[in-house]
Design a protein around this motif. Structure first.
Motif, short mmCIF file in Angstrom:
data_model
loop_
_atom_site.label_atom_id
_atom_site.label_comp_id
_atom_site.label_asym_id
_atom_site.label_seq_id
_atom_site.Cartn_x
_atom_site.Cartn_y
_atom_site.Cartn_z
N HIS A 85 39.11 -67.88 32.56
CA HIS A 85 39.89 -67.14 33.55
C HIS A 85 41.01 -68.04 34.08
CE1 HIS A 85 40.91 -64.95 37.21
NE2 HIS A 85 40.49 -63.89 36.53
N LYS A 86 42.23 -67.51 34.14
CA LYS A 86 43.41 -68.31 34.50
C LYS A 86 43.35 -68.85 35.92
CE LYS A 86 46.39 -64.55 36.05
NZ LYS A 86 46.83 -64.88 37.38
N ASP A 87 42.74 -68.13 36.86
CA ASP A 87 42.70 -68.58 38.25
C ASP A 87 41.52 -69.49 38.55
OD1 ASP A 87 45.03 -67.17 38.87
OD2 ASP A 87 43.92 -65.36 39.43
N THR A 88 40.35 -69.12 38.05
CA THR A 88 39.14 -69.89 38.37
C THR A 88 38.85 -70.98 37.34
OG1 THR A 88 37.63 -68.41 37.19
CG2 THR A 88 38.12 -67.87 39.51
N GLY A 89 39.41 -70.86 36.15
CA GLY A 89 39.10 -71.80 35.08
C GLY A 89 37.73 -71.58 34.47
N SER A 90 37.00 -70.60 34.98
CA SER A 90 35.63 -70.34 34.52
C SER A 90 35.62 -69.82 33.09
CB SER A 90 34.96 -69.30 35.42
OG SER A 90 34.87 -69.77 36.74
N HIS A 91 34.65 -70.34 32.32
CA HIS A 91 34.41 -69.81 30.98
C HIS A 91 33.61 -68.52 31.14
CE1 HIS A 91 32.11 -69.45 27.16
NE2 HIS A 91 33.32 -69.61 26.70
N VAL A 92 34.11 -67.46 30.54
CA VAL A 92 33.50 -66.14 30.66
C VAL A 92 33.16 -65.65 29.27
CG1 VAL A 92 33.89 -63.76 31.41
CG2 VAL A 92 34.82 -65.66 32.76
N LYS A 93 31.93 -65.20 29.11
CA LYS A 93 31.49 -64.63 27.83
C LYS A 93 30.55 -63.48 28.15
CE LYS A 93 29.46 -65.79 23.36
NZ LYS A 93 28.90 -66.86 22.54
N PHE A 94 30.94 -62.27 27.69
CA PHE A 94 30.10 -61.10 27.92
C PHE A 94 30.25 -60.15 26.75
CE2 PHE A 94 34.20 -60.06 29.63
CZ PHE A 94 34.38 -58.69 29.44
N SER A 95 29.23 -59.32 26.58
CA SER A 95 29.22 -58.38 25.47
C SER A 95 29.19 -56.96 25.99
CB SER A 95 28.00 -58.63 24.57
OG SER A 95 28.09 -59.91 23.99
N GLY A 96 29.59 -56.05 25.13
CA GLY A 96 29.57 -54.63 25.47
C GLY A 96 29.68 -53.81 24.21
N TRP A 97 29.84 -52.52 24.40
CA TRP A 97 30.02 -51.63 23.25
C TRP A 97 30.83 -50.43 23.68
CZ3 TRP A 97 25.47 -51.81 25.95
CH2 TRP A 97 24.98 -50.61 26.44
N GLU A 98 31.42 -49.79 22.69
CA GLU A 98 32.19 -48.57 22.91
C GLU A 98 31.79 -47.54 21.88
OE1 GLU A 98 36.46 -49.20 23.44
OE2 GLU A 98 36.02 -51.26 24.04
N GLU A 99 31.77 -46.30 22.34
CA GLU A 99 31.57 -45.16 21.45
C GLU A 99 32.93 -44.51 21.25
OE1 GLU A 99 28.53 -42.42 22.76
OE2 GLU A 99 27.51 -44.05 23.82
N TRP A 100 33.33 -44.37 20.01
CA TRP A 100 34.65 -43.82 19.69
C TRP A 100 34.51 -42.52 18.91
CZ3 TRP A 100 37.51 -48.55 17.19
CH2 TRP A 100 37.95 -49.43 18.19
N ASP A 101 35.33 -41.56 19.26
CA ASP A 101 35.62 -40.41 18.41
C ASP A 101 36.99 -40.66 17.82
OD1 ASP A 101 33.27 -39.02 18.99
OD2 ASP A 101 34.16 -38.02 20.72
N LEU A 102 37.11 -40.50 16.50
CA LEU A 102 38.34 -40.84 15.79
C LEU A 102 38.99 -39.60 15.19
CD1 LEU A 102 36.86 -43.87 13.83
CD2 LEU A 102 38.30 -44.00 15.88
N ASP A 103 40.33 -39.61 15.12
CA ASP A 103 41.02 -38.53 14.43
C ASP A 103 41.11 -38.88 12.94
OD1 ASP A 103 43.19 -40.31 14.12
OD2 ASP A 103 44.42 -39.33 15.66
#
Length: 127
Positions: A85-103
């Motif tokens: 993070h540019k302000d805190t300098g903290s190393h950030v690592k997190f995971s997630g997921w997305e559900e997509w509908d595609l054309d």
């Protein structure tokens, strides 16, 4: 399935290359994108603005593709976000997921995503 996996990888690459317009171009003109049940973004411009904000906050961000599940024009992709993070300098690592509908051009017409926002905030704060 291979084309959809490549689609998800190209999405991650656009984030890692810190190109908000390329991120937004992965979405259809008439799209809906929401994270953690937030009010959805409904345009490429809103998505580009959101991506630009993250990119400004994390100048060294990397978005890694973890896995993809595909069923016709619907897919789920899991990712891991990492950076300092540019302000805190903290190393950030997190995971997630997305559900997509595609054309038919493999542009996202609807995206619903999730990540642990409390963990994200804690990491940004350096806790």
């Amino acid at each position: 399935m291979r084309l959809r996996t490549e689609c998800a990888k190209a999405h991650c690459d656009a984030w890692t290359e810190r190109n908000p317009e390329a991120v937004a171009s992965r979405y259809a003109y008439n799209t809906t994108m929401g994270m953690n049940r937030s009010d959805p973004m409904t345009s490429q411009a809103e998505i580009a603005e959101m991506a630009a904000g993250f990119m400004a906050d994390f100048p060294d961000l990397i978005l890694k593709l973890d896995s993809v599940l595909v069923a016709d024009h619907h897919m789920v992709y899991a990712w891991t976000f990492e950076g300092h993070h540019k302000d805190t300098g903290s190393h950030v690592k997190f995971s997630g997921w997305e559900e997509w509908d595609l054309d038919n051009e493999l542009k996202v017409i609807k995206s619903l995503g999730w990540y642990d926002s409390a963990d994200y905030e804690r990491q940004v704060a350096g806790e």
